[in-house]
Design a protein around this motif. Structure first.
Motif, PDB file in Angstrom:
ATOM      1  N   LEU A   1       0.831  -1.210   0.000  1.00 26.01           N
ATOM      2  CA  LEU A   1       0.000   0.000   0.000  1.00 26.01           C
ATOM      3  C   LEU A   1       0.864   1.258   0.000  1.00 26.01           C
ATOM      4  CD1 LEU A   1      -2.788  -1.091   2.510  1.00 26.01           C
ATOM      5  CD2 LEU A   1      -3.094  -0.648   0.071  1.00 26.01           C
ATOM      6  N   VAL A   2       1.923   1.250   0.792  1.00 24.96           N
ATOM      7  CA  VAL A   2       2.830   2.398   0.816  1.00 24.96           C
ATOM      8  C   VAL A   2       3.487   2.577  -0.549  1.00 24.96           C
ATOM      9  CG1 VAL A   2       4.996   3.267   1.794  1.00 24.96           C
ATOM     10  CG2 VAL A   2       3.240   2.300   3.299  1.00 24.96           C
ATOM     11  N   ASP A   3       3.952   1.476  -1.119  1.00 25.43           N
ATOM     12  CA  ASP A   3       4.623   1.554  -2.425  1.00 25.43           C
ATOM     13  C   ASP A   3       3.678   2.093  -3.501  1.00 25.43           C
ATOM     14  OD1 ASP A   3       6.902   0.547  -1.284  1.00 25.43           O
ATOM     15  OD2 ASP A   3       6.637  -1.491  -2.062  1.00 25.43           O
ATOM     16  N   SER A   4       2.384   1.817  -3.352  1.00 24.65           N
ATOM     17  CA  SER A   4       1.421   2.232  -4.375  1.00 24.65           C
ATOM     18  C   SER A   4       1.167   3.737  -4.349  1.00 24.65           C
ATOM     19  CB  SER A   4       0.093   1.501  -4.174  1.00 24.65           C
ATOM     20  OG  SER A   4      -0.664   2.061  -3.108  1.00 24.65           O
ATOM     21  N   ARG A   5       1.461   4.385  -3.206  1.00 25.44           N
ATOM     22  CA  ARG A   5       1.145   5.818  -3.046  1.00 25.44           C
ATOM     23  C   ARG A   5      -0.306   6.104  -3.442  1.00 25.44           C
ATOM     24  NH1 ARG A   5       5.605   5.377  -0.908  1.00 25.44           N
ATOM     25  NH2 ARG A   5       7.356   6.795  -1.150  1.00 25.44           N
ATOM     26  N   ASP A   6      -1.191   5.194  -3.091  1.00 28.73           N
ATOM     27  CA  ASP A   6      -2.594   5.362  -3.460  1.00 28.73           C
ATOM     28  C   ASP A   6      -3.112   6.707  -2.939  1.00 28.73           C
ATOM     29  OD1 ASP A   6      -5.587   5.141  -3.254  1.00 28.73           O
ATOM     30  OD2 ASP A   6      -5.160   3.187  -4.141  1.00 28.73           O
ATOM     31  N   PRO A   7      -3.697   7.521  -3.819  1.00 33.40           N
ATOM     32  CA  PRO A   7      -4.094   8.873  -3.382  1.00 33.40           C
ATOM     33  C   PRO A   7      -5.204   8.903  -2.346  1.00 33.40           C
ATOM     34  CG  PRO A   7      -4.897   8.419  -5.596  1.00 33.40           C
ATOM     35  CD  PRO A   7      -3.985   7.271  -5.233  1.00 33.40           C
ATOM     36  N   ARG A   8      -5.852   7.761  -2.087  1.00 30.33           N
ATOM     37  CA  ARG A   8      -6.895   7.730  -1.055  1.00 30.33           C
ATOM     38  C   ARG A   8      -6.319   7.648   0.349  1.00 30.33           C
ATOM     39  NH1 ARG A   8      -9.958   2.854  -4.040  1.00 30.33           N
ATOM     40  NH2 ARG A   8      -7.751   2.347  -4.352  1.00 30.33           N
ATOM     41  N   ILE A   9      -5.067   7.236   0.467  1.00 34.12           N
ATOM     42  CA  ILE A   9      -4.485   6.984   1.788  1.00 34.12           C
ATOM     43  C   ILE A   9      -4.255   8.297   2.538  1.00 34.12           C
ATOM     44  CG2 ILE A   9      -2.431   6.147   3.023  1.00 34.12           C
ATOM     45  CD1 ILE A   9      -2.078   4.086   0.735  1.00 34.12           C
ATOM     46  N   LYS A  10      -4.746   8.324   3.780  1.00 33.84           N
ATOM     47  CA  LYS A  10      -4.432   9.426   4.703  1.00 33.84           C
ATOM     48  C   LYS A  10      -3.229   9.026   5.551  1.00 33.84           C
ATOM     49  CE  LYS A  10      -6.725  12.072   8.419  1.00 33.84           C
ATOM     50  NZ  LYS A  10      -7.958  12.054   9.249  1.00 33.84           N
ATOM     51  N   TYR A  11      -3.354   7.889   6.262  1.00 32.51           N
ATOM     52  CA  TYR A  11      -2.182   7.357   6.957  1.00 32.51           C
ATOM     53  C   TYR A  11      -2.390   5.884   7.271  1.00 32.51           C
ATOM     54  CZ  TYR A  11      -4.847   8.202  11.304  1.00 32.51           C
ATOM     55  OH  TYR A  11      -5.806   8.221  12.283  1.00 32.51           O
ATOM     56  N   LEU A  12      -1.281   5.216   7.550  1.00 29.53           N
ATOM     57  CA  LEU A  12      -1.252   3.813   7.957  1.00 29.53           C
ATOM     58  C   LEU A  12      -0.477   3.707   9.261  1.00 29.53           C
ATOM     59  CD1 LEU A  12      -0.249   2.726   4.428  1.00 29.53           C
ATOM     60  CD2 LEU A  12      -2.003   1.397   5.608  1.00 29.53           C
ATOM     61  N   ILE A  13      -0.920   2.805  10.124  1.00 28.57           N
ATOM     62  CA  ILE A  13      -0.173   2.511  11.355  1.00 28.57           C
ATOM     63  C   ILE A  13       0.056   1.018  11.397  1.00 28.57           C
ATOM     64  CG2 ILE A  13      -0.079   2.692  13.883  1.00 28.57           C
ATOM     65  CD1 ILE A  13      -2.299   4.812  13.701  1.00 28.57           C
ATOM     66  N   TRP A  14       1.307   0.637  11.644  1.00 31.07           N
ATOM     67  CA  TRP A  14       1.630  -0.779  11.752  1.00 31.07           C
ATOM     68  C   TRP A  14       2.901  -0.955  12.574  1.00 31.07           C
ATOM     69  CZ3 TRP A  14       1.014  -5.561  12.372  1.00 31.07           C
ATOM     70  CH2 TRP A  14       2.005  -6.493  12.073  1.00 31.07           C
ATOM     71  N   ASN A  15       2.844  -1.823  13.527  1.00 32.59           N
ATOM     72  CA  ASN A  15       4.021  -2.264  14.277  1.00 32.59           C
ATOM     73  C   ASN A  15       4.837  -1.089  14.820  1.00 32.59           C
ATOM     74  OD1 ASN A  15       5.792  -4.058  15.422  1.00 32.59           O
ATOM     75  ND2 ASN A  15       6.913  -4.475  13.524  1.00 32.59           N
ATOM     76  N   ARG A  16       4.129  -0.232  15.599  1.00 30.81           N
ATOM     77  CA  ARG A  16       4.752   0.886  16.308  1.00 30.81           C
ATOM     78  C   ARG A  16       5.263   1.984  15.386  1.00 30.81           C
ATOM     79  NH1 ARG A  16       6.119  -3.742  19.283  1.00 30.81           N
ATOM     80  NH2 ARG A  16       5.446  -3.615  21.462  1.00 30.81           N
ATOM     81  N   ARG A  17       4.787   1.988  14.131  1.00 23.10           N
ATOM     82  CA  ARG A  17       5.186   3.050  13.208  1.00 23.10           C
ATOM     83  C   ARG A  17       3.957   3.584  12.480  1.00 23.10           C
ATOM     84  NH1 ARG A  17       9.674   1.278   9.181  1.00 23.10           N
ATOM     85  NH2 ARG A  17       8.186  -0.410   8.862  1.00 23.10           N
ATOM     86  N   ILE A  18       4.061   4.831  12.051  1.00 23.61           N
ATOM     87  CA  ILE A  18       2.987   5.482  11.288  1.00 23.61           C
ATOM     88  C   ILE A  18       3.599   6.118  10.050  1.00 23.61           C
ATOM     89  CG2 ILE A  18       3.219   7.589  12.715  1.00 23.61           C
ATOM     90  CD1 ILE A  18       0.180   8.035  12.293  1.00 23.61           C
ATOM     91  N   ILE A  19       2.840   6.082   8.956  1.00 26.45           N
ATOM     92  CA  ILE A  19       3.271   6.741   7.724  1.00 26.45           C
ATOM     93  C   ILE A  19       2.056   7.444   7.138  1.00 26.45           C
ATOM     94  CG2 ILE A  19       2.909   4.720   6.219  1.00 26.45           C
ATOM     95  CD1 ILE A  19       5.597   5.546   4.817  1.00 26.45           C
ATOM     96  N   SER A  20       2.259   8.697   6.763  1.00 26.35           N
ATOM     97  CA  SER A  20       1.164   9.560   6.328  1.00 26.35           C
ATOM     98  C   SER A  20       1.451  10.084   4.931  1.00 26.35           C
ATOM     99  CB  SER A  20       1.039  10.731   7.315  1.00 26.35           C
ATOM    100  OG  SER A  20       0.190  11.740   6.799  1.00 26.35           O
ATOM    101  N   SER A  21       0.373  10.362   4.200  1.00 21.99           N
ATOM    102  CA  SER A  21       0.541  11.019   2.903  1.00 21.99           C
ATOM    103  C   SER A  21       0.618  12.531   3.058  1.00 21.99           C
ATOM    104  CB  SER A  21      -0.633  10.656   1.985  1.00 21.99           C
ATOM    105  OG  SER A  21      -1.849  11.158   2.521  1.00 21.99           O
ATOM    106  N   GLN A  22       0.366  13.017   4.275  1.00 21.75           N
ATOM    107  CA  GLN A  22       0.243  14.462   4.471  1.00 21.75           C
ATOM    108  C   GLN A  22       1.253  15.029   5.461  1.00 21.75           C
ATOM    109  OE1 GLN A  22      -3.854  14.095   5.592  1.00 21.75           O
ATOM    110  NE2 GLN A  22      -4.602  14.476   3.524  1.00 21.75           N
ATOM    111  N   VAL A  23       1.485  14.318   6.553  1.00 16.90           N
ATOM    112  CA  VAL A  23       2.448  14.755   7.565  1.00 16.90           C
ATOM    113  C   VAL A  23       3.780  14.073   7.259  1.00 16.90           C
ATOM    114  CG1 VAL A  23       2.990  14.851  10.023  1.00 16.90           C
ATOM    115  CG2 VAL A  23       0.596  14.961   9.261  1.00 16.90           C
TER     116      VAL A  23
END
Ligand code: ZN
Length: 141
Positions: free
Chosen positions: A77-99
């Motif tokens: 999902l991260v690799d896809s840079r899908d424009p619908r993604i706001k953020y993902l949280i997994w295994n004590r980490r977070i990744i956002s398309s905005q922050v």
């Protein structure tokens, strides 16, 4: 208030269920439980579509033995840079398309998200209700 899950998230869950039809759903969820409701969470149906509240977040159980490896699905999902993604949280980490876009950061919330991953989609209807297939794929174990 009446509520429903965002259609994009229903689509994602359907795709994951196709990849891993016998996966555990022990930690799956869309709408917040009482614990979630007390917090600032996209599991609350706070996005409005007319009179309906929209839940714009989903939790998917990490079940590698059942074919649903959260590490791999999150990475696709991260690799896809899908424009619908706001953020993902997994295994004590977070990744956002905005922050700090697409940079993994430490996540120090109460729930470490080691039994499920969390996906929030953006609050615009064109994003949250898009049923375009997600770029998730089965990765051989
Ligand atoms: Zn969640």
């Amino acid at each position: 208030m009446a509520w429903r899950a965002a259609q994009s998230l229903v689509r994602l869950r359907e795709q994951i269920n196709q990849i891993a039809p016998r996966r555990s759903i022990a930690s799956d969820g869309t709408i917040g439980d009482e614990n979630h409701r007390s917090r600032n969470s996209d599991h609350n149906p706070w996005v409005r579509d007319g009179a309906i509240g929209i839940v714009t977040a989903i939790d998917i159980t990490h079940d590698p033995d059942g074919g649903c490896n959260a590490e791999q699905i999150v990475q696709t999902l991260v690799d896809s840079r899908d424009p619908r993604i706001k953020y993902l949280i997994w295994n004590r980490r977070i990744i956002s398309s905005q922050v700090r876009p697409w940079v993994w950061r430490d996540y120090t919330g109460q729930n470490p998200h080691t039994k499920h991953f969390h996906l929030s989609v953006k609050p615009e209807k064109a994003s949250y209700d898009s049923t375009t297939p997600w770029q998730v794929r089965a990765i051989p174990r």
